[in-house]
Design a protein around this motif. Structure first.
Motif, PDB file in Angstrom:
ATOM      1  N   ILE A  49       6.502  -4.215  12.276  1.00 12.90           N
ATOM      2  CA  ILE A  49       5.465  -3.076  12.555  1.00 12.90           C
ATOM      3  C   ILE A  49       6.313  -1.571  12.259  1.00 12.90           C
ATOM      4  O   ILE A  49       5.853  -0.623  11.755  1.00 12.90           O
ATOM      5  N   ILE A  50       7.643  -1.761  12.631  1.00 10.92           N
ATOM      6  CA  ILE A  50       8.348  -0.448  12.471  1.00 10.92           C
ATOM      7  C   ILE A  50       8.529  -0.399  11.053  1.00 10.92           C
ATOM      8  O   ILE A  50       8.495   0.928  10.356  1.00 10.92           O
ATOM      9  N   GLY A  51       9.019  -1.423  10.195  1.00 12.10           N
ATOM     10  CA  GLY A  51       8.963  -1.280   8.820  1.00 12.10           C
ATOM     11  C   GLY A  51       7.636  -0.920   7.924  1.00 12.10           C
ATOM     12  O   GLY A  51       7.631  -0.035   7.265  1.00 12.10           O
ATOM     13  N   GLY A  52       6.481  -1.219   8.692  1.00 15.33           N
ATOM     14  CA  GLY A  52       5.255  -0.713   8.047  1.00 15.33           C
ATOM     15  C   GLY A  52       5.113   0.791   8.401  1.00 15.33           C
ATOM     16  O   GLY A  52       4.486   1.415   7.363  1.00 15.33           O
ATOM     17  N   ILE A  53       5.344   1.067   9.225  1.00 14.63           N
ATOM     18  CA  ILE A  53       5.302   2.769   9.460  1.00 14.63           C
ATOM     19  C   ILE A  53       6.169   3.254   8.733  1.00 14.63           C
ATOM     20  O   ILE A  53       5.815   4.532   8.053  1.00 14.63           O
ATOM     21  N   VAL A  54       7.481   2.788   8.356  1.00 16.82           N
ATOM     22  CA  VAL A  54       8.198   3.538   7.360  1.00 16.82           C
ATOM     23  C   VAL A  54       7.780   3.363   6.054  1.00 16.82           C
ATOM     24  O   VAL A  54       7.806   4.308   5.121  1.00 16.82           O
ATOM     25  N   MET A  55       7.159   2.305   5.683  1.00 18.33           N
ATOM     26  CA  MET A  55       6.521   2.175   4.310  1.00 18.33           C
ATOM     27  C   MET A  55       5.393   2.944   4.202  1.00 18.33           C
ATOM     28  O   MET A  55       5.217   3.873   2.999  1.00 18.33           O
ATOM     29  N   TYR A  56       4.545   2.956   5.028  1.00 14.71           N
ATOM     30  CA  TYR A  56       3.592   4.049   5.233  1.00 14.71           C
ATOM     31  C   TYR A  56       4.015   5.632   4.814  1.00 14.71           C
ATOM     32  O   TYR A  56       3.254   6.118   3.956  1.00 14.71           O
ATOM     33  N   ILE A  57       4.959   6.142   5.207  1.00 18.10           N
ATOM     34  CA  ILE A  57       5.505   7.443   5.246  1.00 18.10           C
ATOM     35  C   ILE A  57       5.891   7.677   3.730  1.00 18.10           C
ATOM     36  O   ILE A  57       5.489   8.578   2.945  1.00 18.10           O
ATOM     37  N   ILE A  58       6.499   6.510   3.163  1.00 17.76           N
ATOM     38  CA  ILE A  58       7.120   6.532   1.856  1.00 17.76           C
ATOM     39  C   ILE A  58       6.008   6.530   0.896  1.00 17.76           C
ATOM     40  O   ILE A  58       5.890   7.391  -0.057  1.00 17.76           O
ATOM     41  N   MET A  59       5.081   5.706   0.969  1.00 13.76           N
ATOM     42  CA  MET A  59       3.746   5.398   0.188  1.00 13.76           C
ATOM     43  C   MET A  59       2.773   6.804   0.269  1.00 13.76           C
ATOM     44  O   MET A  59       2.726   7.064  -0.913  1.00 13.76           O
ATOM     45  N   ARG A  60       2.781   7.384   1.317  1.00 13.88           N
ATOM     46  CA  ARG A  60       1.950   8.667   1.347  1.00 13.88           C
ATOM     47  C   ARG A  60       2.797  10.069   0.855  1.00 13.88           C
ATOM     48  O   ARG A  60       2.134  10.700  -0.088  1.00 13.88           O
ATOM     49  N   ALA A  61       4.283   9.767   1.117  1.00 19.18           N
ATOM     50  CA  ALA A  61       4.879  10.881   0.066  1.00 19.18           C
ATOM     51  C   ALA A  61       4.664  10.660  -1.351  1.00 19.18           C
ATOM     52  O   ALA A  61       4.586  11.668  -2.073  1.00 19.18           O
ATOM     53  N   LEU A  62       4.965   9.660  -1.902  1.00 16.62           N
ATOM     54  CA  LEU A  62       4.697   9.191  -3.012  1.00 16.62           C
ATOM     55  C   LEU A  62       3.392   9.539  -3.552  1.00 16.62           C
ATOM     56  O   LEU A  62       3.006  10.063  -4.973  1.00 16.62           O
ATOM     57  N   GLY A  63       2.328   9.071  -2.831  1.00 22.50           N
ATOM     58  CA  GLY A  63       1.119   9.387  -3.308  1.00 22.50           C
ATOM     59  C   GLY A  63       0.636  10.698  -3.279  1.00 22.50           C
ATOM     60  O   GLY A  63      -0.265  10.924  -4.200  1.00 22.50           O
ATOM     61  N   GLU A  64       1.174  11.713  -2.531  1.00 19.63           N
ATOM     62  CA  GLU A  64       1.127  13.022  -2.890  1.00 19.63           C
ATOM     63  C   GLU A  64       1.278  13.474  -4.275  1.00 19.63           C
ATOM     64  O   GLU A  64       0.840  14.302  -4.832  1.00 19.63           O
ATOM     65  N   MET A  65       2.530  13.093  -4.575  1.00 20.48           N
ATOM     66  CA  MET A  65       3.152  13.612  -5.997  1.00 20.48           C
ATOM     67  C   MET A  65       2.312  12.867  -6.952  1.00 20.48           C
ATOM     68  O   MET A  65       1.855  13.501  -8.134  1.00 20.48           O
ATOM     69  N   VAL A  66       1.825  11.834  -6.782  1.00 19.47           N
ATOM     70  CA  VAL A  66       1.171  10.995  -8.208  1.00 19.47           C
ATOM     71  C   VAL A  66      -0.113  11.542  -8.202  1.00 19.47           C
ATOM     72  O   VAL A  66      -0.466  11.730  -9.410  1.00 19.47           O
ATOM     73  N   VAL A  67      -0.820  11.814  -7.129  1.00 22.13           N
ATOM     74  CA  VAL A  67      -2.181  12.542  -7.278  1.00 22.13           C
ATOM     75  C   VAL A  67      -2.013  13.888  -8.149  1.00 22.13           C
ATOM     76  O   VAL A  67      -2.972  14.136  -8.950  1.00 22.13           O
ATOM     77  N   ALA A  68      -0.986  14.623  -7.544  1.00 22.10           N
ATOM     78  CA  ALA A  68      -0.841  15.796  -8.487  1.00 22.10           C
ATOM     79  C   ALA A  68      -0.350  15.988  -9.783  1.00 22.10           C
ATOM     80  O   ALA A  68      -0.716  16.685 -10.528  1.00 22.10           O
ATOM     81  N   GLU A  69       0.364  14.861  -9.991  1.00 22.63           N
ATOM     82  CA  GLU A  69       1.080  14.599 -11.199  1.00 22.63           C
ATOM     83  C   GLU A  69       1.416  13.186 -11.619  1.00 22.63           C
ATOM     84  O   GLU A  69       2.453  12.794 -11.570  1.00 22.63           O
ATOM     85  N   PRO A  70       0.396  12.527 -12.149  1.00 29.37           N
ATOM     86  CA  PRO A  70       0.504  11.000 -12.220  1.00 29.37           C
ATOM     87  C   PRO A  70       1.657  10.990 -13.586  1.00 29.37           C
ATOM     88  O   PRO A  70       1.289  11.831 -14.531  1.00 29.37           O
ATOM     89  N   ASN A  71       2.572   9.957 -13.478  1.00 26.56           N
ATOM     90  CA  ASN A  71       3.481   9.871 -14.613  1.00 26.56           C
ATOM     91  C   ASN A  71       4.230   8.443 -14.462  1.00 26.56           C
ATOM     92  O   ASN A  71       4.422   7.989 -13.425  1.00 26.56           O
ATOM     93  N   SER A  72       4.341   7.927 -15.548  1.00 21.48           N
ATOM     94  CA  SER A  72       4.845   6.417 -15.459  1.00 21.48           C
ATOM     95  C   SER A  72       6.298   6.563 -15.156  1.00 21.48           C
ATOM     96  O   SER A  72       6.761   5.304 -14.708  1.00 21.48           O
ATOM     97  N   GLY A  73       7.031   7.606 -15.159  1.00 20.07           N
ATOM     98  CA  GLY A  73       8.204   7.695 -14.617  1.00 20.07           C
ATOM     99  C   GLY A  73       8.138   7.679 -13.065  1.00 20.07           C
ATOM    100  O   GLY A  73       9.663   7.659 -12.498  1.00 20.07           O
ATOM    101  N   ALA A  74       7.222   7.978 -12.332  1.00 20.60           N
ATOM    102  CA  ALA A  74       7.051   8.178 -11.037  1.00 20.60           C
ATOM    103  C   ALA A  74       7.949   9.155 -10.265  1.00 20.60           C
ATOM    104  O   ALA A  74       8.361  10.212 -10.911  1.00 20.60           O
ATOM    105  N   PHE A  75       8.992   8.527  -9.466  1.00 15.13           N
ATOM    106  CA  PHE A  75       9.938   9.281  -8.703  1.00 15.13           C
ATOM    107  C   PHE A  75      10.951   9.761  -9.593  1.00 15.13           C
ATOM    108  O   PHE A  75      11.567  10.687  -9.237  1.00 15.13           O
TER     109      PHE A  75
END
Length: 440
Positions: free
Chosen positions: A42-68
């Motif tokens: 459950i704790i790991g899932g919360i951290v994963m959610y934060i990371i995925m949402r952070a990545l999602g913001e950047m991906v939606v604004a600027e999709p790129n195969s190099g990602a992070f």
């Protein structure tokens, strides 16, 4: 040009995260802790959610195969872009090695006499051709591959719930097991066991960030990426927590083997061998699906590095089928080192790879969180936002740093932490050579 549909994007993310971490890593997690492993996920899932949402913001604004790697280069600096890109490629390649090794362990249930390195050679050859055919062929293959394991996991949970609530022959033992788990065994392994389990939880969730790379091949990333991220996060948490919960209900946690998938082991121990066979097939399918997703991600990360001048230019070549052919070839050649590892160290290979993969995942996730902090300063007005920014970023970063410290206290993990700065120093030297010599 071939593009990935929303269903492909979702299954690629699921395929990357539901693999060895669930079907093999869960056995190790249960062994070193106790029923409190549920709280760890459950704790790991919360951290994963934060990371995925952070990545999602950047991906939606600027999709790129190099990602992070692309975001690190663009929003933080060229040096971090270089380091993070190569570390991400390293992570995906190591996870490929791990997943393909796990397949051979699952196959040992039926064909224990075949050396692992032979099986790995055959599997790698098959998946090499899958990944150079066409990106939509890859997407369709991964959709059905991941779909099979998702369907079967749900079916397994339903079947286990039937045994828990309606099987008269097993009812007494199951109820006694549930009572013991809640009253006597929760945190039976102590705080240290619980903390150690967080390391394998991080490893288990590694791969969810593949959606950021796949977004570059998406038909409509503005819509498909948020749907994929929001849907995948909750599905993965449900799958992990749901499956582990029913396993811990069906059989005493301290009697499960750490050498095979707990999904197979629990059905073997309660005498339902047909279900055990089915779960072993799905464990193999899950590992192959995760391997397929990692190979896809690794090749595209390598091609992106080359496009920015951080790798040989020939690796940036994209053919008419929208595939970085040369990057796929080179990545597969590196993955082939797994053949040698399993030939020389057949017994230790899996844990060596898990340890190295975990440190790589932590570096990648930390990079995403740091990049997002810089990204938000330049892009304050967004529709798709990470909740509780920037506090959520710092919470996740502190958690990941804590996991690194925990790994230094684990005998079979601390060597990977010691290797991490060495690899970073080597990359720093390569960056210096690139700037001072090659680009002079």
């Amino acid at each position: 040009m071939a593009k990935l549909k929303n269903r492909h994007i979702q299954m690629i993310a699921l395929g990357g995260a539901i693999g060895t971490g669930l079907f093999f890593g869960a056995a190790k997690s249960i062994q070193i802790t106790d029923p409190s492993i549920i709280a760890a996920y459950i704790i790991g899932g919360i951290v994963m959610y934060i990371i995925m949402r952070a990545l999602g913001e950047m991906v939606v604004a600027e999709p790129n195969s190099g990602a992070f790697s692309h975001y690190a280069h663009h929003y933080v600096g060229e040096y971090l872009g270089f380091i993070s890109g190569w570390y991400a490629w390293f992570e995906y390649t190591i996870v490929c090695m791990l997943e393909i090794t796990a397949v051979t362990i699952f196959l040992d249930l039926w064909i224990p006499g075949i050396p692992h390195w032979i099986t790995i050679s055959a599997i790698l050859t098959i998946f090499f051709f899958i990944n150079i055919i066409n990106v939509d062929v890859f997407g369709e293959f991964e959709f059905w591959f991941a779909g099979i394991k998702v369907f079967t996991i749900i079916a397994m949970i339903v079947f286990a719930l039937y045994l828990i609530f309606f099987s008269q022959s097993m009812h007494q033992n199951i109820m006694a097991n549930i009572t013991n788990n809640i009253q006597h065994n929760f945190f039976a392994g102590g705080i240290s066991g619980f903390m150690f389990s967080l390391v394998l939880v991080v490893f288990s969730f590694g791969g969810t960030q593949f959606v950021g790379i796949a977004a570059a091949d998406a038909e409509n990333p503005e819509k498909s990426v948020p749907k994929a991220i929001n849907g995948v996060i909750f599905r993965i948490v449900i799958f992990y927590i749901g499956t582990l919960s029913v396993i811990l209900c069906l059989y005493p946690w301290n009697k499960l083997s750490a050498e095979v998938s707990p999904f197979v082991d629990v059905f073997l121990k309660i005498g339902i061998t047909s279900a055990a066979a089915v779960m072993n097939v799905i464990a193999i399918t899950a590992a192959l699906s995760a391997f397929n997703s990692c190979l896809y991600a690794a090749a595209r990360m390598l091609a992106n590095l080359a496009s920015k001048g951080n790798a040989p230019k020939s690796l940036a070549t994209i053919n008419s089928k929208n595939i970085p052919h040369n990057a796929v070839v080179v990545t597969c050649l590196i993955i082939a080192i797994t053949v040698v590892i399993n030939y020389l160290y057949p017994a230790e290979a899996i844990m060596y790879l898990i340890a190295i993969a975990t440190t790589s995942i932590i570096v990648t996730w930390t990079t995403i969180l740091v990049c997002h902090l810089f990204f938000r300063k330049k892009n304050p007005n967004l529709e798709y936002k990470l909740p509780f920014y920037p506090f959520s970023n710092w919470f996740a970063i502190i958690f990941l740093l804590m996991v690194i410290v925990i790994m230094t206290q684990m005998s079979d993990m601390k060597f990977a932490v010691q290797l991490m700065p060495i690899f970073i120093i080597l990359l720093a030297i390569c960056y210096w050579i690139k700037k001072k010599v090659i680009n002079r």
